[in-house]
Design a protein around this motif. Structure first.
Motif, PDB file in Angstrom:
ATOM      1  N   PRO A 158      -1.901   1.123   7.113  1.00 57.67           N
ATOM      2  CA  PRO A 158      -2.489   0.875   5.782  1.00 57.67           C
ATOM      3  C   PRO A 158      -3.975   1.211   5.726  1.00 57.67           C
ATOM      4  CG  PRO A 158      -1.956  -1.192   6.879  1.00 57.67           C
ATOM      5  CD  PRO A 158      -1.386  -0.113   7.715  1.00 57.67           C
ATOM      6  N   THR A 159      -4.667   1.120   6.854  1.00 57.39           N
ATOM      7  CA  THR A 159      -6.089   1.473   6.858  1.00 57.39           C
ATOM      8  C   THR A 159      -6.259   2.968   6.602  1.00 57.39           C
ATOM      9  OG1 THR A 159      -6.517  -0.322   8.407  1.00 57.39           O
ATOM     10  CG2 THR A 159      -8.218   1.381   8.231  1.00 57.39           C
ATOM     11  N   ALA A 160      -5.409   3.768   7.230  1.00 55.95           N
ATOM     12  CA  ALA A 160      -5.488   5.222   7.046  1.00 55.95           C
ATOM     13  C   ALA A 160      -5.127   5.608   5.610  1.00 55.95           C
ATOM     14  CB  ALA A 160      -4.563   5.925   8.039  1.00 55.95           C
ATOM     15  N   VAL A 161      -4.043   5.025   5.093  1.00 57.61           N
ATOM     16  CA  VAL A 161      -3.603   5.367   3.724  1.00 57.61           C
ATOM     17  C   VAL A 161      -4.637   4.884   2.712  1.00 57.61           C
ATOM     18  CG1 VAL A 161      -1.839   4.912   1.982  1.00 57.61           C
ATOM     19  CG2 VAL A 161      -1.156   5.411   4.323  1.00 57.61           C
ATOM     20  N   ALA A 162      -5.170   3.680   2.917  1.00 53.71           N
ATOM     21  CA  ALA A 162      -6.183   3.156   1.997  1.00 53.71           C
ATOM     22  C   ALA A 162      -7.408   4.066   1.979  1.00 53.71           C
ATOM     23  CB  ALA A 162      -6.589   1.750   2.431  1.00 53.71           C
ATOM     24  N   THR A 163      -7.775   4.579   3.129  1.00 57.73           N
ATOM     25  CA  THR A 163      -8.932   5.473   3.213  1.00 57.73           C
ATOM     26  C   THR A 163      -8.683   6.759   2.427  1.00 57.73           C
ATOM     27  OG1 THR A 163      -9.478   4.568   5.361  1.00 57.73           O
ATOM     28  CG2 THR A 163     -10.456   6.701   4.817  1.00 57.73           C
ATOM     29  N   LEU A 164      -7.474   7.303   2.584  1.00 55.28           N
ATOM     30  CA  LEU A 164      -7.144   8.512   1.826  1.00 55.28           C
ATOM     31  C   LEU A 164      -7.234   8.236   0.331  1.00 55.28           C
ATOM     32  CD1 LEU A 164      -4.110   9.842   3.916  1.00 55.28           C
ATOM     33  CD2 LEU A 164      -6.402  10.839   3.780  1.00 55.28           C
ATOM     34  N   ALA A 203       3.998   6.818   5.474  1.00 57.33           N
ATOM     35  CA  ALA A 203       2.625   7.318   5.679  1.00 57.33           C
ATOM     36  C   ALA A 203       2.547   8.844   5.539  1.00 57.33           C
ATOM     37  CB  ALA A 203       2.095   6.857   7.031  1.00 57.33           C
ATOM     38  N   PRO A 204       3.471   9.616   6.139  1.00 58.42           N
ATOM     39  CA  PRO A 204       3.386  11.071   5.953  1.00 58.42           C
ATOM     40  C   PRO A 204       3.522  11.500   4.494  1.00 58.42           C
ATOM     41  CG  PRO A 204       4.831  10.547   7.794  1.00 58.42           C
ATOM     42  CD  PRO A 204       4.511   9.258   7.122  1.00 58.42           C
ATOM     43  N   LEU A 205       4.378  10.809   3.753  1.00 56.47           N
ATOM     44  CA  LEU A 205       4.556  11.153   2.341  1.00 56.47           C
ATOM     45  C   LEU A 205       3.267  10.890   1.561  1.00 56.47           C
ATOM     46  CD1 LEU A 205       6.855  12.101   0.406  1.00 56.47           C
ATOM     47  CD2 LEU A 205       7.155   9.694  -0.198  1.00 56.47           C
TER      48      LEU A 205
END
Lengths: 229, 310
Positions: A158-164, A203-205
């Motif tokens: 979630p940290t990576a997706v939130a950053t994106l 996450a990849p989607l």
């Protein structure tokens, strides 16, 4: 290993799925109530996106940087590295992203949000909310315990997706800052897919959506001056 | 639990109670083994090993989870109780080594343990330090067997391992590969180096080693450890959807795990198969394969045909 092509992804999966999810369970127990603080900071980010304060871009970058640095140390090095020696390298990537956010976002003030009325910014906000609210619940949808929830700011996905998502809300999204979150989404997708996890696609989607939105954003006129003091 | 194991365990208890003199006289490194357990000698020494050992890939990599560590220790307790000896690990397996060390410590360092580990690092200079670290994680005074993992820098590591053996700090030297990789190089090493063990993948569906590696091992007097007997569980999950054939009883196989393992260890070149598990009931099933009869050549062919036909 000189014959890399003879190895499948499963050759690199060192642990069983139950070990992976149990890691989150024990981690959540150990760090409680840091998750509450992280979610509160996530909610603060949403508020900041709607405020006109000149420092809001720096504040958002600081919160994101804190999440990446915390995750690098508390999760990847302290926990994940016990079952995956590659986690040390992943932690280096997370620390680098945290420092990049500090450099570009806090010092350089390059994460100033554009108005949320902008279509890409709206999509970015939606992606951030998915990371903040939906991703911690995804495990439960697929039968895992809430105690194994992966929470924004303390867990990598979630940290990576939130950053994106937040990078998409910026007036000038930084491709440099997108590289490591995108890479992580690919890594976690591969890991979960090899584990046979039903939510491996999430996450990849979202990463793919972020790339498309960032490309759209480049072609669209910006609503505000590129930079604030 | 198979009745033959219960009998064997009684035999072990009686044997331990009545054989103090034997224990004093038996050669170092060759603990008494339960009556009835099937063994095969290591060609270079004559020491016998039970046909079924214990792998640790994935299953013992549980990190610092105290519950999972205790479960692994229970698996090891059952493994030793059923007559097992050889446990295999590697620095590549993340926390598997410290988890084995935890289990051995919890069980009071069972004298039966045959500690098999690997060296897995590029270049010779890191080898001794890694071996030392691995030994400390296991908590053993010395390893019985050290293998060069996946042939990585074998030219550099084998001299180190042979020197350790010569100095009495190691009993056996070996090499490993898996999933059919680099068999040509494995053969060259088997022909040119005085190794005691070779570890390869062999199971009812992956039989490439039958053509050259296993006959060469017999010819050169090299013990064979078999990894991935169940294709990391995929094979057994696949066959378990089907009923165990009635004729499995002819070799005393009460379940699929035993039938698949008995196929492997019935090859005369195989010294030991090392299925990995994190479950006590599974280790009991696996160890059952080291008791009773083994399939002859015609039954081996029948097992292959049956599984391939599923």
């Amino acid at each position: 290993m000189s014959e890399w092509w003879t190895y499948s992804l499963s050759s690199f999966l060192l642990f069983a799925p139950r070990t992976y999810y149990r890691l989150f369970e024990l981690y959540n127990q150990d760090i409680w109530p840091v998750q509450v603080i992280a979610l509160a900071l996530g909610a603060a980010v949403v508020v900041l996106l709607y405020r006109r304060a000149v420092w809001r871009g720096r504040a958002i970058a600081a919160i994101l940087a804190a999440g990446w640095l915390w995750t690098a140390w508390a999760f990847l090095i302290d926990r994940y590295a016990t079952i995956n020696w590659a986690a040390t390298y992943m932690a280096a990537g997370f620390a680098a992203q945290g420092l990049l956010l500090l450099w570009q976002g806090v010092i350089g003030n390059r994460l100033v949000p554009q108005p949320i009325s902008h279509v890409v910014a709206r999509a970015g906000l939606a992606m951030f909310l998915v990371a903040l609210v939906v991703q911690p619940l995804v495990g439960m949808v697929f039968g895992r315990s809430w105690t194994q929830a992966e929470v924004f700011g303390v867990a990598p996905d979630p940290t990576a997706v939130a950053t994106l998502g937040l990078l998409l809300t910026a007036q000038r999204p930084s491709w440099t800052l997108m590289i490591l979150p995108l890479l992580w989404c690919a890594v976690t997708g591969a890991t979960l897919s090899t584990m046979g996890a039903a939510d491996a696609f999430v996450a990849p989607l979202l990463a793919l959506a972020a790339i498309v939105l960032a490309l759209i954003n480049r072609r669209m006129p910006q609503s505000l001056p590129a930079r604030e003091p | 639990m198979p009745s033959r194991i219960r009998l064997a365990r009684r035999g072990l208890v009686c044997g331990l109670a009545a054989s103090g003199a034997f224990v004093l006289l038996r050669p170092s490194g060759a603990p008494a083994q339960p009556r009835g357990i099937l063994t095969r000698p290591v060609p270079s020494s004559g020491e016998t090993l039970p046909l079924v050992g214990l792998g640790s890939w994935i299953t013992f990599n549980v990190g610092n989870d105290p519950v999972a560590r205790d479960s692994c220790a229970e698996v090891m307790r059952q493994f030793f109780a059923d007559g097992g000896r050889l446990i295999d690990s590697s620095p590549m397996y993340a926390s598997s080594q410290p988890v084995i060390g935890y289990g051995l410590h919890k069980l009071g360092m069972p004298p039966a343990v045959f500690a098999a580990d690997k060296v897995w690092t590029s270049g010779a200079s890191r080898g001794p330090a890694q071996i030392q670290e691995s030994r400390e994680l296991w908590g053993v005074p010395r390893f019985d067997l050290l293998q060069v993992h996946n042939l990585l820098s074998w030219q550099e590591h084998l001299p180190t391992l042979f020197a350790m053996k010569d100095a009495g700090r190691l009993r056996y030297v070996g090499i490993t590969t898996s999933d059919g990789r680099r068999h040509g190089e494995v053969e060259r090493i088997m022909r040119s180096q005085k190794i005691d063990f070779v570890q390869v993948t062999y199971n009812v569906l992956d039989r490439a080693v039958e053509h050259r590696i296993l006959p060469l091992a017999q010819e050169r007097g090299i013990a064979v450890i078999v990894n991935r007997p169940f294709r990391e569980g995929a094979l057994i999950r696949s066959v378990k959807r089907h009923r165990l054939p009635d004729w499995a009883g002819e070799v005393g196989a009460a379940n699929w795990a035993q039938l698949l393992l008995k196929f492997i260890v019935s090859h005369p070149a195989v010294t030991c198969a090392i299925p990995a598990t994190s479950r006590v009931d599974h280790v009991q099933e696996n160890m059952g394969a080291a008791y009773g009869r083994l399939p002859d050549e015609s039954l081996r062919r029948r097992i292959v045909a049956h599984v391939e036909g599923l």
